[in-house]
Write an enzyme that holds these catalytic residues in place. Sequence first.
Site, PDB file in Angstrom:
ATOM      1  N   LYS A  89       0.828  -1.212   0.000  1.00  0.00           N
ATOM      2  CA  LYS A  89       0.000   0.000   0.000  1.00  0.00           C
ATOM      3  C   LYS A  89       0.856   1.253   0.000  1.00  0.00           C
ATOM      4  O   LYS A  89       0.489   2.270  -0.567  1.00  0.00           O
ATOM      5  CB  LYS A  89      -0.912  -0.006   1.234  1.00  0.00           C
ATOM      6  CG  LYS A  89      -1.932  -1.131   1.257  1.00  0.00           C
ATOM      7  CD  LYS A  89      -2.851  -1.008   2.440  1.00  0.00           C
ATOM      8  CE  LYS A  89      -2.117  -1.184   3.767  1.00  0.00           C
ATOM      9  NZ  LYS A  89      -1.589  -2.545   3.943  1.00  0.00           N
ATOM     10  N   LYS A 112      13.318   0.204  -2.577  1.00  0.00           N
ATOM     11  CA  LYS A 112      11.984   0.493  -2.057  1.00  0.00           C
ATOM     12  C   LYS A 112      11.571   1.875  -2.531  1.00  0.00           C
ATOM     13  O   LYS A 112      12.208   2.884  -2.178  1.00  0.00           O
ATOM     14  CB  LYS A 112      11.995   0.427  -0.528  1.00  0.00           C
ATOM     15  CG  LYS A 112      10.615   0.476   0.109  1.00  0.00           C
ATOM     16  CD  LYS A 112      10.722   0.115   1.588  1.00  0.00           C
ATOM     17  CE  LYS A 112       9.355  -0.022   2.224  1.00  0.00           C
ATOM     18  NZ  LYS A 112       9.458  -0.450   3.643  1.00  0.00           N
ATOM     19  N   GLU A 195      20.237  -3.613   1.014  1.00  0.00           N
ATOM     20  CA  GLU A 195      20.843  -4.907   0.755  1.00  0.00           C
ATOM     21  C   GLU A 195      19.769  -5.934   0.386  1.00  0.00           C
ATOM     22  O   GLU A 195      18.714  -6.010   1.037  1.00  0.00           O
ATOM     23  CB  GLU A 195      21.578  -5.365   2.016  1.00  0.00           C
ATOM     24  CG  GLU A 195      22.168  -6.762   1.954  1.00  0.00           C
ATOM     25  CD  GLU A 195      22.817  -7.151   3.256  1.00  0.00           C
ATOM     26  OE1 GLU A 195      23.496  -8.193   3.274  1.00  0.00           O
ATOM     27  OE2 GLU A 195      22.652  -6.435   4.254  1.00  0.00           O
ATOM     28  N   ASP A 242       4.724  -2.160  13.425  1.00  0.00           N
ATOM     29  CA  ASP A 242       3.852  -2.951  12.553  1.00  0.00           C
ATOM     30  C   ASP A 242       4.426  -4.355  12.407  1.00  0.00           C
ATOM     31  O   ASP A 242       4.395  -4.944  11.329  1.00  0.00           O
ATOM     32  CB  ASP A 242       3.729  -2.279  11.184  1.00  0.00           C
ATOM     33  CG  ASP A 242       2.577  -2.849  10.345  1.00  0.00           C
ATOM     34  OD1 ASP A 242       1.595  -3.347  10.945  1.00  0.00           O
ATOM     35  OD2 ASP A 242       2.655  -2.816   9.113  1.00  0.00           O
ATOM     36  N   ASN A 247       6.906  -9.320   8.005  1.00  0.00           N
ATOM     37  CA  ASN A 247       8.052  -8.439   7.823  1.00  0.00           C
ATOM     38  C   ASN A 247       9.257  -8.891   8.644  1.00  0.00           C
ATOM     39  O   ASN A 247      10.054  -8.081   9.125  1.00  0.00           O
ATOM     40  CB  ASN A 247       7.704  -6.967   8.094  1.00  0.00           C
ATOM     41  CG  ASN A 247       6.878  -6.774   9.337  1.00  0.00           C
ATOM     42  OD1 ASN A 247       7.104  -7.445  10.331  1.00  0.00           O
ATOM     43  ND2 ASN A 247       5.930  -5.850   9.278  1.00  0.00           N
ATOM     44  N   ASP A 259      11.084  -3.672   6.813  1.00  0.00           N
ATOM     45  CA  ASP A 259       9.899  -2.809   6.791  1.00  0.00           C
ATOM     46  C   ASP A 259       9.754  -1.995   8.078  1.00  0.00           C
ATOM     47  O   ASP A 259       8.905  -2.257   8.911  1.00  0.00           O
ATOM     48  CB  ASP A 259       8.625  -3.633   6.555  1.00  0.00           C
ATOM     49  CG  ASP A 259       8.546  -4.184   5.147  1.00  0.00           C
ATOM     50  OD1 ASP A 259       9.262  -3.660   4.280  1.00  0.00           O
ATOM     51  OD2 ASP A 259       7.777  -5.135   4.917  1.00  0.00           O
TER      52      ASP A 259
END
Length: 313
Positions: A89, A112, A195, A242, A247, A259
Site C-alpha cells: 500500500k 523500495k 541490501e 507494525d 516483515n 519494513d
Amino acid sequence: MRDDDFPARGRRGRGKGRFDDDEPQFLKRGRPAEPVLTDPDPGPDDDAPGGDAWSTWDQAVHGPEPHPAWLVTELAARDTDLGVLKTGKEADVHLVRRAVPETDRSCLLAVKRYRDAQHRLFHRDAGYLEGRRVRRSRENRAMAGRTAFGRQMIAGQWAAAEFAALSRLWEIGAEHGRISVPYPAQLLGTELMLEFVGDPDEGLAAPRLAQCRPEPAELRSLWEQLVDALVVLARAGYAHGDLSPYNLLVHAGRLVMIDLPQVVDVVANPQGPEFLARDVRVVGAWFTARGLPADDTDPAALTALLLREAGIR
C-alpha cells in the site's frame, strides 16, 4: 547477504539474565540525526546506454561507514531494474542489479520506492507520526491537514525514518550482534536502496517467517533471536510499530527484520507503549500457534521487559 555476515551465536538462558546491565552504552538510548532528504535532479543525460540508469550514488545520502565490500559505489555503475519483488500500500520493492560495465563488480539491491503523494494511503499515519515533528509550523500544519504538500512531507518522513532506523540498527548488529537488518545502502528522495536478502545467484528473496514451518529447535532459535532484536529496538528507543511474521525474513537460519518506515519512538510517542505491546502480541501468537509453549511467549511479561529496557517504568 552472506552467512559469514553474522557472528555465531550460542544458546542463551531464559530470563532477565540474557540482557546484562553491563551492555555497552551504545545499545542504550540515543540515535543519529535524521538524514537530509534530497530529490533526484533528472536531466537529459540521466539515462545510461542500453536503457539502464546511471548509479545515483553521488546524489544520495549514504549508509553507515565503512561500506560493505560487496556494495558497488563506483559512479560509472549502471542500475538495471530486474522486476518487482513486492508490492504494498505504501511502496513497491524492486530488484535492481548495480554493475560496473566490463568488470566483475556488481551487486543486487532491493529498491523500495514509496508511492507518490496522490497514490499512497495515509489512513494509519496519525498514530505513527506522533512524536515526529519538523521545526517549521507550515510543514506541521500541512502534514496535519493532509494537503498535497503535507502528504509529500509525510512520505519523506517515512522514508527518512526507515533509513535512519535501519542505519542505527545495522551499526548495532554489525558491532554487537543480536539484531539483523538489511544494510541501508542509500536514500534519495523517497527511494531507499537496501541490501538484497536472499540468494544472489538466483535472485530469490529469503522467505518471510510466515512462509516457514520450522522444526521445534529452529522455532525456539528464531524466537530467541526475535526477543534479542526487540530488546535492541527498545534500548534504542524504538518499537517496530507494525511487526508481524510478514516483515521478518529467515535467511540461513537467521531472522532478519525488515519494513521499518512506521518505526515508533516509544518514549516521545504517547502511543509508543501500545504499539510495542501490539508488536509483541502479534508475533508471540504466531510462535505459540506453531508450538512454542505459551509461557515462553507470554506477551505481558515480554512487554514489561521491553518497556523497562526502553526506560519506561
